[in-house]
Scaffold this active site. Structure first.
Site, short mmCIF file in Angstrom:
data_model
loop_
_atom_site.label_atom_id
_atom_site.label_comp_id
_atom_site.label_asym_id
_atom_site.label_seq_id
_atom_site.Cartn_x
_atom_site.Cartn_y
_atom_site.Cartn_z
N ARG A 87 -7.16 35.59 51.08
CA ARG A 87 -6.95 36.51 49.93
C ARG A 87 -5.75 37.43 50.12
NH1 ARG A 87 -12.68 37.37 49.96
NH2 ARG A 87 -13.64 35.75 48.68
N LYS A 113 7.82 37.61 43.16
CA LYS A 113 7.38 36.45 42.36
C LYS A 113 7.30 35.25 43.30
CE LYS A 113 8.93 37.19 37.57
NZ LYS A 113 9.82 36.71 36.50
N GLU A 139 23.33 33.64 40.15
CA GLU A 139 22.38 34.76 40.07
C GLU A 139 23.06 36.09 40.40
OE1 GLU A 139 19.28 34.24 38.84
OE2 GLU A 139 18.30 32.52 39.82
N LYS A 185 18.28 44.37 41.60
CA LYS A 185 16.97 43.75 41.42
C LYS A 185 15.85 44.73 41.80
CE LYS A 185 14.02 39.84 41.78
NZ LYS A 185 13.85 38.41 41.91
N GLU A 200 6.41 42.51 35.31
CA GLU A 200 7.09 41.99 34.11
C GLU A 200 6.31 42.23 32.83
OE1 GLU A 200 9.90 38.29 34.24
OE2 GLU A 200 8.06 37.61 33.29
N ARG A 246 11.54 43.87 33.26
CA ARG A 246 11.83 42.85 34.27
C ARG A 246 12.25 41.52 33.63
NH1 ARG A 246 8.82 41.35 40.02
NH2 ARG A 246 10.25 39.63 40.48
N ASN A 295 15.48 37.38 33.65
CA ASN A 295 15.35 36.01 33.19
C ASN A 295 16.55 35.57 32.33
OD1 ASN A 295 12.61 34.01 32.30
ND2 ASN A 295 12.74 35.04 34.25
N HIS A 354 17.44 31.93 31.87
CA HIS A 354 16.37 31.11 32.45
C HIS A 354 15.53 30.37 31.42
CE1 HIS A 354 17.52 33.31 36.02
NE2 HIS A 354 16.64 32.67 36.75
N HIS A 356 15.38 26.90 32.83
CA HIS A 356 14.11 26.31 33.31
C HIS A 356 13.76 25.04 32.53
CE1 HIS A 356 12.27 30.08 35.49
NE2 HIS A 356 13.18 29.46 36.20
N HIS A 373 18.58 24.98 40.57
CA HIS A 373 18.19 26.15 39.76
C HIS A 373 19.39 27.00 39.34
CE1 HIS A 373 15.77 29.52 38.33
NE2 HIS A 373 16.51 30.32 39.09
N1 LIG Z 1 10.92 34.27 43.22
C1 LIG Z 1 12.02 34.60 42.57
O1 LIG Z 1 12.19 35.75 42.13
C2 LIG Z 1 13.09 33.59 42.38
C3 LIG Z 1 14.37 34.00 41.99
C4 LIG Z 1 15.37 33.04 41.85
C5 LIG Z 1 15.09 31.70 42.12
N2 LIG Z 1 13.84 31.35 42.53
C6 LIG Z 1 13.55 29.97 42.91
O2 LIG Z 1 14.34 29.65 44.05
C7 LIG Z 1 14.58 28.25 44.07
C8 LIG Z 1 16.05 27.99 44.32
O3 LIG Z 1 16.40 28.56 45.57
P1 LIG Z 1 17.64 28.00 46.40
O4 LIG Z 1 18.80 27.87 45.52
O5 LIG Z 1 17.73 28.81 47.62
O6 LIG Z 1 17.18 26.52 46.72
P2 LIG Z 1 16.62 25.82 48.05
O7 LIG Z 1 15.58 26.62 48.68
O8 LIG Z 1 16.31 24.43 47.66
O9 LIG Z 1 17.91 25.85 48.98
C9 LIG Z 1 19.03 25.13 48.57
C10 LIG Z 1 19.44 24.04 49.58
O10 LIG Z 1 20.17 24.68 50.60
C11 LIG Z 1 19.62 24.37 51.88
N3 LIG Z 1 19.84 25.56 52.68
C12 LIG Z 1 19.27 26.78 52.53
N4 LIG Z 1 19.82 27.64 53.40
C13 LIG Z 1 20.73 26.97 54.11
C14 LIG Z 1 21.64 27.32 55.13
N5 LIG Z 1 21.76 28.57 55.58
N6 LIG Z 1 22.42 26.35 55.64
C15 LIG Z 1 22.37 25.08 55.17
N7 LIG Z 1 21.55 24.69 54.20
C16 LIG Z 1 20.74 25.62 53.68
C17 LIG Z 1 18.18 24.01 51.63
O11 LIG Z 1 17.70 23.15 52.63
C18 LIG Z 1 18.28 23.33 50.26
O12 LIG Z 1 18.63 21.98 50.44
C19 LIG Z 1 14.11 27.70 42.75
O13 LIG Z 1 12.87 27.08 42.94
C20 LIG Z 1 13.95 28.94 41.88
O14 LIG Z 1 12.98 28.76 40.89
C21 LIG Z 1 12.86 32.26 42.66
O1 LIG Z 2 12.44 38.13 39.63
C1 LIG Z 2 12.44 37.89 38.41
O2 LIG Z 2 11.72 38.51 37.63
C2 LIG Z 2 13.30 36.82 37.86
O3 LIG Z 2 13.17 36.47 36.70
C3 LIG Z 2 14.32 36.22 38.77
C4 LIG Z 2 14.72 34.80 38.39
O4 LIG Z 2 16.02 34.60 38.90
C5 LIG Z 2 13.84 33.74 39.05
O5 LIG Z 2 14.38 32.47 38.82
C6 LIG Z 2 12.37 33.79 38.73
O6 LIG Z 2 11.65 32.93 39.57
C7 LIG Z 2 12.08 33.37 37.32
O7 LIG Z 2 10.84 33.85 37.00
P1 LIG Z 2 9.86 33.16 35.97
O8 LIG Z 2 8.81 34.21 35.78
O9 LIG Z 2 10.63 32.87 34.71
O10 LIG Z 2 9.35 31.93 36.60
ZN LIG Z 3 16.55 32.47 38.84
#
Ligand SMILES: NC(=O)c1ccc[n+]([C@@H]2O[C@H](COP(=O)([O-])OP(=O)(O)OC[C@H]3O[C@@H](n4cnc5c(N)ncnc54)[C@H](O)[C@@H]3O)[C@@H](O)[C@H]2O)c1
Ligand SMILES: O=C(O)C(=O)C[C@@H](O)[C@H](O)[C@H](O)COP(=O)(O)O
Ligand SMILES: [Zn+2]
Length: 377
Positions: free
Chosen positions: A131, A153, A195, A236, A246, A250, A254, A257, A261, A276
């Protein structure tokens, strides 16, 4: 924000003051070497399960292991395949089972060593195992250092849409070693840059103008890279502190997005076609063009956004996505699964110009449909 004078070699710390969930973001070249000490200070005596992907493990897992060994922190490692398809139920089960098998307790921590995919998946596991366990982000992609590691998130994808299953679960600490970005592929660096530009386009026109001048230095490394990451994290953090879950503001994070998305889902999360950040780049251009079509923003501003993103090498048009796209009806249908939908009504982030984004919940779907049809033609 001091974007004029950038001190050489300086690291930065950004606070996320969320009361009992407050944490610090350490932004510094070489920070990974101090990960053991930073974690031990934040969570004394905790053991950790490191979640990473195979590509990142090849480059940086050894350094994290060495840093943890130096401070006597016990660790297990779970290595998953790289790429968006890893944000799935199947891999969530792998992580949950491995953490339980390692008998980690609630007071122990899951450490995400990787990009946003690993961070979102590991954070979700940390939010539900026993949990809720502690969670530490060690973001290794530009995108993760400026966005996904901050704000809590977490989640996985579904064929119905992006991030549709997950929880809010804040990390206890974020350790962003800006030097690890030197091993990131140019394509992934560019994707993360989308981003970064987003923060300028939301409400920081000066930052966008600074990026137009300094983007090459951000790509090359050095103080401008640290500065861009710190400004992004500050932006951020401010929004997250104001609206953690959100319920309002917040949603501005997006920007781009709703379109992006839908494009990721339409291309079945196939990173060889679209990642992404690229979806966000195309989505932000579409958001500005659509705002122009609705007589909200000037055509010049939309063109300026597209020109800058194209200049750094990002895709900006639907036709830049290889392999063809489904028709406008299907894209609109996918947008209907967006988490910003309220009683069936789409919410978009639109704009009155560079740095003047706002939340719009009265966008006629017929206008979006006609716009997409035009763009797909
Ligand atoms: N939670 C949030 O607020 C939030 C915000 C933005 C995006 N996201 C999510 O994040 C994801 C995208 O993240 P991303 O762009 O980091 O993708 P990712 O995690 O797939 O990383 C991109 C690629 O780069 C490689 N990589 C990462 N770091 C490296 C390094 N230092 N050296 C060499 N290779 C490396 C990874 O192995 C992968 O192949 C999506 O799923 C998106 O929805 C979430
Ligand atoms: O942190 C947030 O809030 C964002 O919207 C950041 C975005 O860059 C990110 O891709 C996030 O995961 C999108 O959120 P979602 O709620 O649309 O899935
Ligand atoms: Zn994003």
């Amino acid at each position: 924000m001091n974007m004029q004078q950038v001190e050489a070699g300086a690291g930065r710390r950004v606070q996320v003051p969320l009361g009992e969930r407050a944490y610090e973001i350490v932004i510094e070249p070489g920070a990974l070497r101090n990960a053991g000490a930073l974690i031990a200070r934040r969570l004394p005596k905790a053991r950790v399960a490191i979640i990473t992907d195979a590509t990142v493990a090849g480059f940086h897992l050894g350094s994290l292991h060495a840093a943890l060994d130096e401070t006597g922190i016990g660790h297990e490692t779970i290595t998953l395949p790289a790429g968006e398809k890893t944000k799935s139920f199947a891999h969530l089960i792998d992580v949950v089972d491995a953490v339980l098998a390692a008998r980690l307790e609630r007071g122990d921590a899951i450490v995400a060593l990787g990009g946003g995919v690993i961070g979102d998946l590991a954070g979700f596991a940390a939010g539900i195992v026993r949990r809720g366990m502690h969670f530490i982000q060690v973001p290794t992609s530009l995108l993760a250092q400026v966005d996904s590691s901050v704000g809590g998130k977490t989640g996985i994808n579904s064929p119905h849409g992006k991030n549709l299953v997950g929880v809010f679960h804040q990390p206890s600490l974020v350790i962003a070693d800006t030097a690890v970005l030197d091993t990131l592929s140019p394509r992934e660096f560019r994707a993360g840059y989308a981003e970064v530009a987003k923060y300028g386009l939301i409400d920081k026109p000066d930052f966008f103008a600074w990026l137009e001048k300094n983007w090459q230095r951000v790509f090359d490394g050095g103080p401008e890279r640290v500065e861009a990451i710190a400004v992004s994290c500050e932006a951020k953090a401010e929004v997250v502190v104001a609206d953690e879950r959100e319920s309002g503001r917040r949603a501005l994070l997006n920007l781009g997005h709703t379109f992006g998305h839908a494009l990721e889902a339409a291309t079945e999360y196939d990173g060889s076609r679209l990642v992404h950040g690229e979806g966000v780049a195309i989505g932000m251009v579409l958001a500005h063009e659509f705002s122009n079509r609705m007589n909200l923003a000037s055509a010049d501003d939309a063109a300026r956004v597209a020109a800058h993103l194209r200049q750094v090498g990002l895709p900006t048009r639907l036709s830049d996505i290889p392999g063809g796209l489904p028709p406008a009806e299907r894209l609109l249908d996918l947008m209907g699964q967006d988490k910003k939908v309220v009683r069936g009504r789409l919410t978009f982030i639109l704009t009155r110009g560079i740095g003047q984004s706002f939340i719009a919940d009265d966008v006629p779907p017929a206008e979006v449909h006609a716009f997409l049809k035009e763009k797909l033609a």
